[in-house]
Design a protein around this motif. Structure first.
Motif, PDB file in Angstrom:
ATOM      1  N   TRP A   1       0.826  -1.199   0.000  1.00 30.04           N
ATOM      2  CA  TRP A   1       0.000   0.000   0.000  1.00 30.04           C
ATOM      3  C   TRP A   1       0.869   1.261   0.000  1.00 30.04           C
ATOM      4  N   SER A   2       1.996   1.228   0.694  1.00 27.20           N
ATOM      5  CA  SER A   2       2.916   2.373   0.690  1.00 27.20           C
ATOM      6  C   SER A   2       3.434   2.632  -0.715  1.00 27.20           C
ATOM      7  N   VAL A   3       3.834   1.552  -1.394  1.00 29.31           N
ATOM      8  CA  VAL A   3       4.333   1.683  -2.765  1.00 29.31           C
ATOM      9  C   VAL A   3       3.244   2.245  -3.666  1.00 29.31           C
ATOM     10  N   MET A   4       2.034   1.738  -3.512  1.00 33.18           N
ATOM     11  CA  MET A   4       0.914   2.212  -4.326  1.00 33.18           C
ATOM     12  C   MET A   4       0.675   3.705  -4.113  1.00 33.18           C
ATOM     13  N   LEU A   5       0.708   4.152  -2.855  1.00 32.06           N
ATOM     14  CA  LEU A   5       0.460   5.562  -2.559  1.00 32.06           C
ATOM     15  C   LEU A   5       1.608   6.446  -3.049  1.00 32.06           C
ATOM     16  N   ILE A   6       2.833   5.947  -2.978  1.00 30.27           N
ATOM     17  CA  ILE A   6       3.965   6.684  -3.555  1.00 30.27           C
ATOM     18  C   ILE A   6       3.764   6.820  -5.065  1.00 30.27           C
ATOM     19  N   ALA A   7       3.337   5.726  -5.688  1.00 34.05           N
ATOM     20  CA  ALA A   7       3.099   5.748  -7.137  1.00 34.05           C
ATOM     21  C   ALA A   7       1.957   6.688  -7.506  1.00 34.05           C
ATOM     22  N   GLY A   8       1.045   6.927  -6.562  1.00 29.96           N
ATOM     23  CA  GLY A   8      -0.053   7.857  -6.798  1.00 29.96           C
ATOM     24  C   GLY A   8       0.279   9.278  -6.400  1.00 29.96           C
ATOM     25  N   ASP A  58      -2.918   1.037  13.562  1.00 29.37           N
ATOM     26  CA  ASP A  58      -1.598   0.425  13.396  1.00 29.37           C
ATOM     27  C   ASP A  58      -1.231   0.292  11.923  1.00 29.37           C
ATOM     28  N   ASP A  59      -2.163  -0.190  11.109  1.00 28.45           N
ATOM     29  CA  ASP A  59      -1.877  -0.353   9.681  1.00 28.45           C
ATOM     30  C   ASP A  59      -1.659   0.999   9.013  1.00 28.45           C
ATOM     31  N   ARG A  60      -2.494   1.962   9.375  1.00 24.22           N
ATOM     32  CA  ARG A  60      -2.359   3.293   8.792  1.00 24.22           C
ATOM     33  C   ARG A  60      -1.006   3.904   9.150  1.00 24.22           C
ATOM     34  N   SER A  61      -0.591   3.715  10.399  1.00 26.93           N
ATOM     35  CA  SER A  61       0.683   4.269  10.849  1.00 26.93           C
ATOM     36  C   SER A  61       1.849   3.658  10.075  1.00 26.93           C
ATOM     37  N   ARG A  62       1.807   2.344   9.853  1.00 29.98           N
ATOM     38  CA  ARG A  62       2.928   1.723   9.149  1.00 29.98           C
ATOM     39  C   ARG A  62       2.960   2.131   7.679  1.00 29.98           C
ATOM     40  N   ASP A 120      -0.088  13.396   4.443  1.00 29.86           N
ATOM     41  CA  ASP A 120      -1.389  13.814   4.959  1.00 29.86           C
ATOM     42  C   ASP A 120      -2.527  13.341   4.058  1.00 29.86           C
ATOM     43  N   GLU A 121      -2.337  13.406   2.748  1.00 26.42           N
ATOM     44  CA  GLU A 121      -3.355  12.909   1.816  1.00 26.42           C
ATOM     45  C   GLU A 121      -3.592  11.414   2.029  1.00 26.42           C
ATOM     46  N   ALA A 122      -2.489  10.675   2.167  1.00 29.23           N
ATOM     47  CA  ALA A 122      -2.591   9.231   2.355  1.00 29.23           C
ATOM     48  C   ALA A 122      -3.314   8.908   3.655  1.00 29.23           C
ATOM     49  N   ASN A 128       1.729   4.883   6.315  1.00 27.32           N
ATOM     50  CA  ASN A 128       2.072   6.299   6.201  1.00 27.32           C
ATOM     51  C   ASN A 128       3.502   6.602   6.600  1.00 27.32           C
ATOM     52  N   GLY A 129       4.085   5.747   7.463  1.00 31.25           N
ATOM     53  CA  GLY A 129       5.449   5.999   7.924  1.00 31.25           C
ATOM     54  C   GLY A 129       6.430   6.141   6.784  1.00 31.25           C
ATOM     55  N   VAL A 130       6.272   5.328   5.762  1.00 31.62           N
ATOM     56  CA  VAL A 130       7.171   5.382   4.606  1.00 31.62           C
ATOM     57  C   VAL A 130       7.038   6.727   3.902  1.00 31.62           C
ATOM     58  N   LEU A 131       5.799   7.206   3.749  1.00 33.45           N
ATOM     59  CA  LEU A 131       5.584   8.484   3.074  1.00 33.45           C
ATOM     60  C   LEU A 131       6.119   9.647   3.893  1.00 33.45           C
ATOM     61  N   GLN A 132       6.041   9.528   5.222  1.00 33.25           N
ATOM     62  CA  GLN A 132       6.591  10.568   6.090  1.00 33.25           C
ATOM     63  C   GLN A 132       8.108  10.647   5.948  1.00 33.25           C
TER      64      GLN A 132
END
Length: 432
Positions: free
Chosen positions: A260-267, A286-290, A272-274, A292-296
Motif C-alpha cells: 500500500w505504501s508503494v501504491m500511494l507513492i506511485a499515486g 496500526d496499519d495506517r501508521s505503518r 497527509d493525503e494518504a 504512512n510511515g514510509v511516506l513521512q
C-alpha cells in the motif's frame, strides 16, 4: 469419505460427521462454495461451509453444540470436535436492498436452486460425502479454463450486491484468472453501484487482493474499469505512475502491508493525503501508521537533501529522521527504495546522489545509534529539574529532545556525567 488434500485432516473428519448426521436423518447435505473450489484449485482450505435441505430448527435439534448465528437467513453454526461449521438451509433470495443484502429468503428443497443464488460459477459448487459434485453452471470447467464468470446474468448478480464487482476482480487477481466477457461488461456498466457499499467492505476485498500473489493484475483491472472512482472514498487511476509499482510483489509475508505504501507513492500522495484516504477506507490505526510511515520518511528525505551536504551531515539528518519517524518507518523506507526505479523523483542530480548515499549508508547509520528514545538516556527530566532548580515547562521537553538528538548522533556520550555537563552548559548559554 472424500479424501481432502488441502484441508486439515481433523477438520475434514469433523465436517464429514456433520454431513453424515444430516444424511442419516434423511436430509441432503453438501460441502459448498469456497472449500470445494479451493480443493479443486489445490489451494489451502481454511473453513468448510455446509448446505442442507434441513431447516434451521431441524439442524438445531440434531446438534447439541450449535449457535443460531443467522436464523433469518437459514444459518446455524455447528461446533464439532472444536471446529466451527456454518450450516445453511437451501434457500433462494428475493429482491436485494441497498445493493448488498436480500430483503427476504425462502427455504427450498433443491440444492440447484440454492446454487443459483451464488455469485460466480466457481463458487456455485456442492460436493456430497461420496465426492460427487453438483455443478449446474459449469464451475469446474471455468476453474480449469481459469475464468471468473457470474452465475446467470452479470447485471442481476452485481445488482444484488455491488461488492461482487470487487470480489470478481479479487478472484481474477488472486487466482490469476481472466474475467468472462459478459461478466466484465456487466462490471464496467454497473460500477457506479459501488457508491452504495460501505468502505469497510471495500477495504476488506482490497486488502485480500493486495496481499495476494498478483496485486498488479488486480490493480490493472480496477484502473481499466475505473471501478475505484465510484466507491465512497474514490481513487483515480490516472494519478498513478504504474512503473513505480512494478516490483511491489516482492514485498511478502510480514511486509505485504507495505504494498500500500508503494501504491500511494506511485499515486504521488503526500503523507497527509494518504492518511486522510486510509482513514476513509477504515484502516486500523496500526496499519495506517505503518503505511504512512514510509511516506513521512520520504517527505523528510526530500527536504533534507536540498543543498550540498557531506556524508557526516547526511548521517546526522538521517538519525534525526529515525528519531522523528521511528525505526520501523525508516527500515521500511530503505526496503522500498531498492524496488523503485532510479531517478523516479525527477530531482536534480545532486539531490539524487545524496539520496543514493542515504540509501546505501542508512542501515549502518541506524545501527550506530546508541539511543532511540528519551528513556534510553542516562539522565531524566527529574534529574534536570533538580540540577537546575527550575520548574518544569516547555523548555524541559525541548532540552530533553536536544539531548536525545545529540546523543543519538554521537556528539555527546550517553553517560550521566557527560549529559549533566551538557545541561549545565546549555543553561549557562541561555543566561548569557
Amino acid at each position: 469419505m472424500v479424501q481432502w488434500t488441502q484441508v486439515d485432516h481433523e477438520m475434514a473428519r469433523q465436517s464429514e460427521l456433520v454431513l453424515r448426521t444430516l444424511n442419516e436423518r434423511g436430509h441432503e447435505a453438501y460441502w459448498v462454495g469456497g472449500c470445494v473450489r479451493d480443493e479443486l484449485l489445490e489451494r489451502s482450505v481454511d473453513d468448510m461451509d455446509i448446505t442442507t435441505s434441513a431447516s434451521p430448527e431441524q439442524v438445531m435439534k440434531l446438534f447439541v453444540d450449535c449457535i443460531p448465528t443467522g436464523l433469518q437467513h437459514g444459518t446455524v453454526t455447528v461446533r464439532s470436535g472444536g471446529f466451527y461449521f456454518e450450516v445453511t438451509t437451501f434457500r433462494t433470495e428475493s429482491e436485494y436492498k441497498d445493493n448488498r443484502r436480500p430483503a427476504a429468503v425462502q427455504f427450498v428443497q433443491d440444492v440447484k436452486e440454492d446454487l443459483q443464488r451464488r455469485d460466480f460459477t466457481m463458487n456455485a459448487l456442492a460436493m456430497d460425502r461420496d465426492g460427487n459434485i453438483v455443478d449446474p453452471f459449469g464451475g469446474q470447467s471455468d476453474i480449469r479454463d481459469g475464468r471468473v464468470r457470474c452465475v446467470g446474468s452479470a447485471a442481476e448478480r452485481f445488482g444484488e450486491d455491488a461488492l461482487r464487482m470487487l470480489r470478481c476482480v479479487r478472484f481474477a487477481s488472486v487466482f490469476d484468472f481472466k474475467i468472462a466477457y459478459n461478466t466484465w461488461k456487466g462490471l464496467v456498466r454497473q460500477k457506479d453501484l459501488l457508491q452504495y457499499i460501505a468502505m469497510e467492505r471495500v477495504r476488506t476485498e482490497m486488502v485480500k487482493m493486495m496481499a495476494g500473489p498478483h496485486p498488479l493484475r488486480g490493480l490493472e483491472l480496477l484502473f481499466r474499469s475505473r471501478a475505484l472512482e465510484h466507491v465512497k472514498a474514490p481513487i483515480h487511476g490516472e494519478r498513478f505512475n504504474k512503473a513505480l509499482m512494478a516490483n511491489m510483489e516482492q514485498l511478502i509475508e510480514e511486509n505485504v502491508l507495505l504494498r500500500w505504501s508503494v501504491m500511494l507513492i506511485a499515486g504521488h500522495y503526500t503523507r497527509d493525503e494518504a492518511d486522510a484516504l486510509l482513514r476513509k477506507w477504515t484502516f486500523s490505526n496500526d496499519d495506517r501508521s505503518r503505511i504512512n510511515g514510509v511516506l513521512q520518511v520520504e517527505q523528510l528525505i526530500q527536504t533534507v537533501v536540498h543543498g550540498q551536504k557531506d556524508e557526516e551531515d547526511l548521517r546526522s539528518e538521517w538519525i534525526v529522521t529515525v528519531l522523528s519517524c521511528g525505526r520501523q518507518a525508516t527500515e521500511d523506507w530503505l526496503m522500498i527504495q531498492a524496488m523503485l526505479p532510479q531517478g523516479w523523483r525527477d530531482q536534480e542530480a545532486l539531490n539524487e546522489e545524496q539520496i543514493g548515499v542515504i540509501q546505501s549508508r542508512g542501515t549502518a547509520w541506524s545501527q550506530s545509534m546508541k539511543v532511540h528514545e528519551l528513556k534510553d538516556l542516562h539522565i531524566t527530566g527529574e534529574n534536570v529539574l533538580q540540577l537546575l532548580g527550575r520548574k518544569g515547562g516547555p523548555w524541559l521537553g525541548q532540552l530533553m529532545k536536544y539531548l536525545l538528538r545529540e546523543t543519538a548522533i554521537g556528539n555527546i556520550a550517553n553517560q550521566h556525567d557527560m549529559l549533566t555537563n551538557e545541561v549545565k552548559r546549555v543553561a549557562a548559554d541561555d543566561k548569557a
